[in-house]
Design an enzyme around this catalytic site. Structure first.
Site, mmCIF file in Angstrom:
data_model
loop_
_atom_site.group_PDB
_atom_site.id
_atom_site.type_symbol
_atom_site.label_atom_id
_atom_site.label_comp_id
_atom_site.label_asym_id
_atom_site.label_seq_id
_atom_site.Cartn_x
_atom_site.Cartn_y
_atom_site.Cartn_z
ATOM 1 N N SER A 22 -32.536 -25.261 34.767
ATOM 2 C CA SER A 22 -33.783 -25.853 34.281
ATOM 3 C C SER A 22 -34.813 -24.744 34.211
ATOM 4 C CB SER A 22 -34.258 -26.924 35.270
ATOM 5 O OG SER A 22 -35.624 -27.247 35.057
ATOM 6 N N TYR A 35 -35.808 -30.635 43.884
ATOM 7 C CA TYR A 35 -35.257 -30.309 42.560
ATOM 8 C C TYR A 35 -35.396 -28.813 42.253
ATOM 9 C CZ TYR A 35 -34.417 -30.841 37.521
ATOM 10 O OH TYR A 35 -33.908 -30.735 36.242
#
Ligand code: BGC
Length: 269
Positions: free
Chosen positions: A154, A167
């Site tokens: 990401s 995350y």
């Protein structure tokens, strides 16, 4: 023109949703037989839908339920797929979840779940895939490499994100995990790379784009002026899995419309 992944077997974890659907479809359209992995009985219908869609377009595949955070399930998935198809050529370590909370409210369960799927899941799947790539070695009629792994990371492997410490920690972890194993297995002709998507329209970030107001706000972070779609990632995944990228290993491809270009500095600083 010959299809780029003809005759190859690809496991796409989390292939039943979001970016995984785009990657599964794109790889199947290039001739790969895709294993559309999904995590639980609840996601079986969605996996079936992805596969139906692929088959309707002339592609091939199966669906396979396995929770990537569970060691026995991962070991069994690889054993079953290898038994069915003879080997595997491509692993797309795509499964990922978010369980957001400010640090002071984040439970250990939220921390463990996200690290379990996003990071431990990538470790377990990569380990089983590399064992098979080493066993088979290079077979030139399949690919120039003995095997290829794509880790779905990401932009948040580099962009801090308040309220998402579990995350971002998982994605930062993927960055060094990927580079380390890429270094470890390059001499064995195994290529391992990451894709770091920005904002791609999927369920995981629906709140950030599903009203015009939300989308306008999100677009302030994207210099290229549009929110991404799963096909943007599917095309890149095909390239990274194909021999067109044979000299690429240990790289992270940011596919984010410029989200990592510090757009706030365009008229400031
Ligand atoms: C997250 C999305 C977010 C995007 C850009 C992704 O990794 O899962 O929720 O929209 O990063 O911030």
């Amino acid at each position: 023109m010959a299809k780029k992944l003809e005759g190859q077997i690809a496991i796409i974890t989390g292939g039943s949703s979001g970016i995984g659907t785009g990657v599964s479809k794109a790889m199947a359209m290039e001739g790969a037989t895709v294993v559309v992995n999904h995590s639980s009985a609840k996601s079986a219908d969605r996996a079936k839908e992805v596969l139906n869609n692929i088959e309707a377009a002339g592609g091939k595949g199966i669906i396979y339920q396995c929770d990537v955070s569970k060691e026995e399930e991962v070991v069994k998935m690889f054993a079953d797929v290898i038994q069915k198809f003879g080997t595997i050529d491509i692993l797309v370590n795509n499964s990922g979840i978010q369980q957001d909370a400010p640090l002071t409210e984040m439970t250990l369960d939220q921390w463990n779940k996200v690290i379990g799927v996003n990071l431990t899941g990538q470790f377990l799947c990569a380990r089983e895939a590399v064992k098979e790539f080493l066993r088979r070695g290079v077979q030139n009629d399949r690919s120039l490499a003995a095997g290829k792994i794509i880790c779905m990371s990401s932009v948040h492997e580099v962009i801090p994100w308040a309220g998402h410490a579990n995350y971002t920690a998982s994605k930062g972890g993927i960055s060094m995990f990927m580079k380390t194993i890429a270094q470890e297995y390059a001499p064995k002709k195994i290529r391992i790379n990451s894709i770091a998507p920005g904002a791609i329209k999927t369920e995981i970030n629906k709140e950030a784009w599903n009203t015009p107001e939300a989308e306008q706000k999100l677009l302030k972070l994207i210099p290229y002026g549009r929110v991404g779609v799963v096909e943007d990632i599917g095309k890149a995944a095909v390239w990274l899995a194909s021999d067109d990228s044979d000299y690429v290993t240990g790289a992270t491809m940011f596919i984010d419309g410029g989200m990592t270009l510090y757009p706030g500095f365009a008229d400031n600083g």
